[in-house]
Each structure stands twice: as C-alpha cells, then as structure tokens.
Design an enzyme around this catalytic site. Structure first.
Site, PDB file in Angstrom:
ATOM      1  N   ASP A  10       0.877  -1.178   0.000  1.00 39.25           N
ATOM      2  CA  ASP A  10       0.000   0.000   0.000  1.00 39.25           C
ATOM      3  C   ASP A  10       0.909   1.222   0.000  1.00 39.25           C
ATOM      4  O   ASP A  10       2.118   1.119   0.266  1.00 39.25           O
ATOM      5  CB  ASP A  10      -0.902  -0.005   1.245  1.00 39.25           C
ATOM      6  CG  ASP A  10      -1.798   1.238   1.312  1.00 39.25           C
ATOM      7  OD1 ASP A  10      -2.318   1.660   0.263  1.00 39.25           O
ATOM      8  OD2 ASP A  10      -1.971   1.799   2.412  1.00 39.25           O
ATOM      9  N   SER A  11       0.312   2.375  -0.253  1.00 36.79           N
ATOM     10  CA  SER A  11       1.072   3.629  -0.173  1.00 36.79           C
ATOM     11  C   SER A  11       1.470   3.926   1.274  1.00 36.79           C
ATOM     12  O   SER A  11       2.152   4.916   1.517  1.00 36.79           O
ATOM     13  CB  SER A  11       0.211   4.779  -0.689  1.00 36.79           C
ATOM     14  OG  SER A  11      -0.913   4.926   0.155  1.00 36.79           O
ATOM     15  N   TYR A  42      -0.418   8.472  -2.614  1.00 37.31           N
ATOM     16  CA  TYR A  42      -0.408   8.139  -4.047  1.00 37.31           C
ATOM     17  C   TYR A  42      -1.527   8.894  -4.769  1.00 37.31           C
ATOM     18  O   TYR A  42      -1.427   9.181  -5.950  1.00 37.31           O
ATOM     19  CB  TYR A  42      -0.666   6.639  -4.253  1.00 37.31           C
ATOM     20  CG  TYR A  42       0.492   5.698  -4.030  1.00 37.31           C
ATOM     21  CD1 TYR A  42       1.676   6.100  -3.423  1.00 37.31           C
ATOM     22  CD2 TYR A  42       0.396   4.366  -4.445  1.00 37.31           C
ATOM     23  CE1 TYR A  42       2.725   5.203  -3.224  1.00 37.31           C
ATOM     24  CE2 TYR A  42       1.434   3.464  -4.255  1.00 37.31           C
ATOM     25  CZ  TYR A  42       2.591   3.882  -3.644  1.00 37.31           C
ATOM     26  OH  TYR A  42       3.613   2.989  -3.452  1.00 37.31           O
ATOM     27  N   CYS A  73      -4.454  -1.252  -2.025  1.00 38.64           N
ATOM     28  CA  CYS A  73      -4.570   0.194  -2.240  1.00 38.64           C
ATOM     29  C   CYS A  73      -5.477   0.399  -3.441  1.00 38.64           C
ATOM     30  O   CYS A  73      -5.179  -0.096  -4.538  1.00 38.64           O
ATOM     31  CB  CYS A  73      -3.166   0.749  -2.510  1.00 38.64           C
ATOM     32  SG  CYS A  73      -3.112   2.483  -2.955  1.00 38.64           S
ATOM     33  N   ASN A  74      -6.588   1.099  -3.229  1.00 39.37           N
ATOM     34  CA  ASN A  74      -7.512   1.363  -4.343  1.00 39.37           C
ATOM     35  C   ASN A  74      -6.840   2.180  -5.438  1.00 39.37           C
ATOM     36  O   ASN A  74      -7.058   1.956  -6.622  1.00 39.37           O
ATOM     37  CB  ASN A  74      -8.724   2.153  -3.851  1.00 39.37           C
ATOM     38  CG  ASN A  74      -9.607   1.372  -2.899  1.00 39.37           C
ATOM     39  OD1 ASN A  74     -10.649   0.869  -3.274  1.00 39.37           O
ATOM     40  ND2 ASN A  74      -9.187   1.269  -1.648  1.00 39.37           N
ATOM     41  N   THR A  75      -6.013   3.129  -5.024  1.00 38.28           N
ATOM     42  CA  THR A  75      -5.386   4.034  -5.995  1.00 38.28           C
ATOM     43  C   THR A  75      -4.416   3.266  -6.894  1.00 38.28           C
ATOM     44  O   THR A  75      -4.388   3.464  -8.115  1.00 38.28           O
ATOM     45  CB  THR A  75      -4.646   5.162  -5.247  1.00 38.28           C
ATOM     46  OG1 THR A  75      -5.508   5.699  -4.248  1.00 38.28           O
ATOM     47  CG2 THR A  75      -4.212   6.257  -6.190  1.00 38.28           C
ATOM     48  N   GLU A 151      -1.717   8.892   8.102  1.00 38.17           N
ATOM     49  CA  GLU A 151      -0.295   8.501   8.101  1.00 38.17           C
ATOM     50  C   GLU A 151       0.461   9.117   9.277  1.00 38.17           C
ATOM     51  O   GLU A 151       1.452   8.562   9.734  1.00 38.17           O
ATOM     52  CB  GLU A 151       0.372   8.938   6.783  1.00 38.17           C
ATOM     53  CG  GLU A 151       0.071   8.041   5.601  1.00 38.17           C
ATOM     54  CD  GLU A 151       0.717   6.663   5.682  1.00 38.17           C
ATOM     55  OE1 GLU A 151       1.861   6.561   6.139  1.00 38.17           O
ATOM     56  OE2 GLU A 151       0.046   5.680   5.306  1.00 38.17           O
ATOM     57  N   CYS A 183     -10.812   3.795  -0.107  1.00 33.14           N
ATOM     58  CA  CYS A 183      -9.382   3.937   0.184  1.00 33.14           C
ATOM     59  C   CYS A 183      -9.104   3.087   1.417  1.00 33.14           C
ATOM     60  O   CYS A 183      -9.872   3.148   2.389  1.00 33.14           O
ATOM     61  CB  CYS A 183      -9.062   5.408   0.454  1.00 33.14           C
ATOM     62  SG  CYS A 183      -7.396   5.688   1.096  1.00 33.14           S
ATOM     63  N   THR A 184      -8.032   2.304   1.371  1.00 37.86           N
ATOM     64  CA  THR A 184      -7.804   1.360   2.473  1.00 37.86           C
ATOM     65  C   THR A 184      -7.362   2.046   3.768  1.00 37.86           C
ATOM     66  O   THR A 184      -7.327   1.413   4.813  1.00 37.86           O
ATOM     67  CB  THR A 184      -6.780   0.290   2.062  1.00 37.86           C
ATOM     68  OG1 THR A 184      -5.571   0.940   1.643  1.00 37.86           O
ATOM     69  CG2 THR A 184      -7.312  -0.576   0.942  1.00 37.86           C
ATOM     70  N   HIS A 185      -7.044   3.330   3.697  1.00 42.27           N
ATOM     71  CA  HIS A 185      -6.764   4.062   4.934  1.00 42.27           C
ATOM     72  C   HIS A 185      -8.059   4.383   5.704  1.00 42.27           C
ATOM     73  O   HIS A 185      -8.042   4.540   6.918  1.00 42.27           O
ATOM     74  CB  HIS A 185      -6.067   5.404   4.632  1.00 42.27           C
ATOM     75  CG  HIS A 185      -4.616   5.293   4.314  1.00 42.27           C
ATOM     76  ND1 HIS A 185      -4.146   4.749   3.139  1.00 42.27           N
ATOM     77  CD2 HIS A 185      -3.517   5.680   5.014  1.00 42.27           C
ATOM     78  CE1 HIS A 185      -2.816   4.814   3.142  1.00 42.27           C
ATOM     79  NE2 HIS A 185      -2.407   5.371   4.259  1.00 42.27           N
TER      80      HIS A 185
HETATM   81  N1  DGL Z   1      -4.600   3.329   0.747  1.00 37.93           N
HETATM   82  C1  DGL Z   1      -4.600   4.039  -0.508  1.00 37.93           C
HETATM   83  C2  DGL Z   1      -5.890   3.728  -1.267  1.00 37.93           C
HETATM   84  O1  DGL Z   1      -6.549   2.743  -0.974  1.00 37.93           O
HETATM   85  C3  DGL Z   1      -4.306   5.465  -0.213  1.00 37.93           C
HETATM   86  C4  DGL Z   1      -3.937   6.245  -1.377  1.00 37.93           C
HETATM   87  C5  DGL Z   1      -3.020   7.378  -1.160  1.00 37.93           C
HETATM   88  O2  DGL Z   1      -1.881   7.161  -0.745  1.00 37.93           O
HETATM   89  O3  DGL Z   1      -3.443   8.484  -1.509  1.00 37.93           O
HETATM   90  O4  DGL Z   1      -6.275   4.400  -2.176  1.00 37.93           O
END
Ligand code: DGL
Length: 262
Positions: A10-11, A42, A73-75, A151, A183-185
């Site tokens: 993930d990011s 990301y 990570c969705n992105t 983060e 978004c996984t966050h």
């Molecule tokens: N966890 C990432 C997602 O699911 C976060 C993306 C990011 O870093 O902006 O999209």
C-alpha cells in the site's frame, strides 16, 4: 510453493486494514507487507507515477519470492493492476470501491464514494461506476488530506473531524444511504464516521471481500498454505516504524516490523 509468503503493498499503513482481514481468514499464510509511506499519498500523483511506484513495490515482493500479491490500495489497483497482471506471472488481488453492493441495496438510490483523486479519476473506477451504478446517483468525494492525517497517526483529532464533516455534507445533502470507503486508509476513520453520520447511512468497505477473493485464488492455483502452524509476518516501512506498529494493534507483538529503504 504454498509456504511462500503473500505479498501485500500500500502507499502506507492503510493496507494493514486489508492485511488484518486476510490474517483473520487465512492465519496459516506467511506474508510480507510494504508500507510505501515515504511516497504517500499516491492519490495526488499522476497515473504514470502511481504505476511506477506499484512496479517498484511489486518487484521487491517478487524478489522475495511472494506467491501472490495483494494490491491493498484502491489508488494503485485502479491505476496499475491491468499492467501488473499483464507483466508478471503471479496472481494479483486488487481492491476497488464496493459500488456494486451499495448500489444493489440502496433504497434512496443515492450512494456516496469517498476515495482519492487518483481512484476517482481512473478509467477503471469510471467503468465500474457505469457498470454497477445504473439508476443510482453516485456522489463522488475526494478525501484530500485524509491519508496524510492518518499517516501521521491522527485518526480522531479535530482537524480530521472537520475535514470529514466538510466531505460528508454534499453527500448527505444528496440523501445517500450508503457510504463506500474507496481507500484502504479510511476504515481507520469508521469510529469518527459513525459519530458524524446519521444511523440510516451504512458504511461499506471492501476488506472482507478482498480476503475471500485471496483465499479463492490461492485455492484455484493450489497454493493455499495447509500448514498446521500460524504464519510468520514481516512488515516494512520506508518511513515511521512506530506509526506502522500502532496500526497493527495487538498483532505488533507477534510480527516483525522494520524500517527498509525501498
Ligand atoms: N490506501 C490508498 C488507497 O486505498 C491510499 C492512497 C493514497 O496514498 O493516496 O487508495
């Protein structure tokens, strides 16, 4: 082969929300997790940059013999998974905003999607919305700034609350009855979201579905770990180790967590 680890990236720390679902369903699997927090978010980067970072993470995991990769990570999924699947031999599991179940169950025919700019502007997200969103108003909202706050470990502070309030308002004005976390966050914001949303609005994320899909693909490839002992897990971050540990909750004592310059 089945004893080889699952790779997860993930990011940053967001993908730990997915890792926990996988761990709950598949406790015998070994895993390596990469938190590319140095490069988060990301979601504000170009599609080319997101692809480049996804390739870097994937190649690290493949060089460490991962048998399957979860793009947590969705992105990264929406911008890179087609390329990754075409380029590397291992199976990839991706994550996308769960529009389908929200659209199927919505009574108000209005569904909110909170996700990053990188996800909402991707062509994969557009085709998913078109395929599953017929007759439904999909209210998209970029969660600008939320990943940075999470983060830095700030999931419940006033700044986060204010931003969420601002982002939820247009969705509530449009009468959403489902909020899709894209978004996984964002699952780490659920306690705050529950305070801010009326009870009638349901929150959906894709974590459990990703774990089920991971199991099914491992079975299909005959690489499910049938060991009798619990798996071993290595977590690497190229930023703050203590923040990553905090998001691992009780798992932090039974896994390896280290800094790595990747
Ligand atoms: N966890 C990432 C997602 O699911 C976060 C993306 C990011 O870093 O902006 O999209």
């Amino acid at each position: 082969m089945s004893k080889l680890p699952i790779g997860v990236f993930d990011s940053g720390i967001g993908g730990t929300s997915i890792w926990k679902e996988i761990q709950a369903l598949l406790p015998k699997e070994n895993s390596i997790y990469l938190a590319d927090s140095k490069n988060a978010p990301y979601g504000e980067k170009s599609s080319e940059e997101i692809l480049g970072l996804s390739i870097k993470n994937t190649e690290y995991l493949l060089n460490h013999n991962c048998k399957l990769i979860v793009v947590a990570c969705n992105t990264a999924t929406t911008n890179a998974i087609d390329y990754l699947r075409k380029t590397y031999k291992v199976p990839f599991i991706g994550i996308e905003p769960a529009i389908k179940p929200a659209a199927l169950n919505s009574r108000s025919k209005s569904v909110g999607v909170l996700a990053t700019k990188g996800t909402l502007t991707s062509s994969l997200f557009h085709s998913t919305s078109l395929n599953h969103g017929e007759g439904i108003e999909i209210v998209e909202q970029q969660g600008k700034g939320l990943v940075e706050l999470i983060e830095s470990g700030e999931v419940g502070n006033e700044k986060t609350r204010q931003l969420l309030q601002e982002y939820l308002r247009p969705m509530l004005d449009k009468g959403i009855d489902y909020l899709v976390l894209g978004c996984t966050h964002y699952p780490y914001l659920i306690p705050l979201l529950k305070e801010l949303l009326p009870e009638s609005v349901k929150i959906i994320d894709s974590g459990e579905a990703v774990a089920r899909q991971t199991k099914s693909i491992l079975e299909q490839h005959g690489i499910l770990n049938l060991s009798k002992v619990n798996g071993k897990h290595q977590f690497y971050t190229n930023s703050n180790v203590s923040v990553l540990k905090r998001f691992l909750d009780d798992h932090r004592n039974s896994v390896k967590v280290a800094y790595l310059d990747f």
